[in-house]
Design an enzyme around this catalytic site. Structure first.
Site, PDB file in Angstrom:
ATOM      1  CD  GLU A   6      37.747 -12.753 104.360  1.00 22.43           C
ATOM      2  OE1 GLU A   6      36.963 -13.645 103.951  1.00 22.43           O
ATOM      3  OE2 GLU A   6      37.999 -11.725 103.705  1.00 22.43           O
TER       4      GLU A   6
ATOM      5  CG  ASP B  53      36.379  -4.496 100.744  1.00 24.16           C
ATOM      6  OD1 ASP B  53      37.400  -3.990 101.232  1.00 24.16           O
ATOM      7  OD2 ASP B  53      36.424  -5.457  99.972  1.00 24.16           O
TER       8      ASP B  53
END
Ligand code: DGY
Length: 418
Positions: free
Chosen positions: A389, A159
């Site tokens: 993550e 992103d």
């Protein structure tokens, strides 16, 4: 220790299973994400092959009539995520986002089939959807030569990578409808994209919605168009794996078509070689500007089976320099780039699934020691910080969401053996 972590990883994957599809992690990402789900299949294959196939089946069943497998399939309502289906405004069932995400599903399907002698029927049922998805990438989301075009930073899976900074700065985010982010309520905002980035992300969604998600048009003339080595290399590999799977299943026409796509896109990828950075790099298709630094996906040429001796020597030198500059490899961005941030999402942190892709490619290209070092680093990070993550490449600290599906999957499929 390994047995405890194995049990923990399995429990995370079972815990994130919502009944045939797996969320990346509860709360922060409460739906089915495309490449997360493909990695979930890889992880399930380590202990429950039936469930692994099921993951790919639900993923492929979310495809659009034009073949695209979307980046998010909104399989149920959850007001705790932004932007939800109403913001995307896609007229599809099940509701989904309007663009895609890195194509690794075909690669995982081929792995599953190779590991599961009884899986031919399930693989055969997936073949039309995976073939249509490969076609979508080429016909609706690539340059005429075959470079995959990133039309939204979210589509790349990376992103807020500095790769998008230049192209994103040209997107006007000032007029977007007011919104409330949810991600920063779940995770420290210092580990997430900035507000200015989010406004531009939403402006791009509003643009896509405004043109009725006409994918070919967005690719050819949209406000954000960057040729991405990550998407290009993963698409090449997906087509190679699709071709291998199709051959094994007795579908030569599908195999020939996928092979042809892979060969031409692999040749086209030479245009993404940036001699100055010594790596394959993203290139803005509107301005021609190169990315400001080396991204970890610039080394996925090995995963794609794209090799050229002179370039590979330079590429490995860049790789070694970056790997040596961090306690834990491989950072998602080159630490010498001014844009590097060791804690902020895709601007520096280490991601286990990217390490897996890199290491498979390196090993296949004959660079076993580098692949092994990457596995040891991934293992050390998970042992130290758990199934986070992403991770700080300097300190090893676990960052972002916890109990993360793809980190658990990569542990079960690979990292635990390091
Ligand atoms: C998010 O919501 O941050 C996702 O990465 C978008 O795909």
């Amino acid at each position: 220790m390994t047995a405890d972590l194995d049990a923990r990883a399995e429990a995370i994957m079972r815990g994130n299973d919502r009944g045939g599809f797996t969320v990346p992690t509860a709360r922060l990402y409460p739906f089915q994400w495309n490449w997360d789900s493909a990695f979930a299949a890889l992880g399930f294959a380590a202990f429950d092959m039936g469930r692994a196939w099921r993951e790919l089946e639900t993923l492929v069943s979310g495809a659009w009539p034009n073949g695209m497998i979307p980046h998010i399939v909104f399989r149920r309502d959850d007001p705790d995520y932004f932007p939800g289906p109403d913001v995307w405004g896609c007229a599809v069932d099940p509701p989904s986002s309007g663009h895609s995400q890195p194509p690794v599903a075909a690669s995982m399907a081929w792995r599953l089939l190779q590991a599961d002698a009884g899986g031919a029927e399930r693989a055969r049922a997936l073949l039309p959807g995976l073939a249509a998805y490969g076609r979508w990438w080429r016909e609706r989301r690539a340059t005429p030569e075959g470079l995959a075009v990133c039309t939204h930073p979210w589509e790349s899976g990376r992103d807020n990578s500095p790769d998008w900074d230049g192209a994103l700065a040209a997107v006007d985010g000032s007029g977007v409808a007011p919104f409330t982010r949810r991600d920063t309520g779940h995770v420290d905002p210092a580990m997430r994209p900035t507000q200015a980035e989010y406004e531009r992300y939403i402006a791009l969604v509003e643009h896509g919605r405004g043109v009725g998600w006409d994918h070919a048009r967005i690719t050819a003339a949209g406000p954000f168009r960057v040729a991405d080595p990550g998407l290009t290399f993963m698409a090449v590999r997906a087509d190679r794996d699709l071709a291998a799977m199709a051959r094994a299943l007795g579908a030569p026409a599908v195999a020939a078509e996928a092979d042809a796509r892979a060969e031409s896109a692999a040749a086209a990828a030479a245009a993404l070689w940036c001699g100055e950075l010594g790596v394959y790099a993203a290139r803005d298709l509107i301005t021609g500007a190169w990315a400001p630094g080396a991204s970890s996906v610039g080394f996925l040429s090995f995963w794609a089976g794209v090799g050229e001796p002179l370039r590979d020597a330079a590429l490995l030198a860049t790789y070694d320099r970056i790997a040596k500059s961090c306690a834990y490899g491989l950072p998602s961005y080159d630490p010498v780039a001014p844009e590097f941030d060791s804690r902020r999402y895709w601007r520096g942190p280490v991601w286990a699934p990217v390490n897996w892709l890199l290491a498979q490619g390196l090993a296949e290209a004959g660079h076993a020691a580098r692949a092994q070092a990457l596995r040891a680093a991934t293992r050390a990070l998970i042992e130290r910080a758990g199934f986070c993550e992403y991770f700080d490449p300097h300190t090893g600290e676990g960052l972002g969401g916890g109990e993360f599906t793809w980190t658990a999957a990569v542990w079960l499929a690979w990292a635990r053996e390091g």
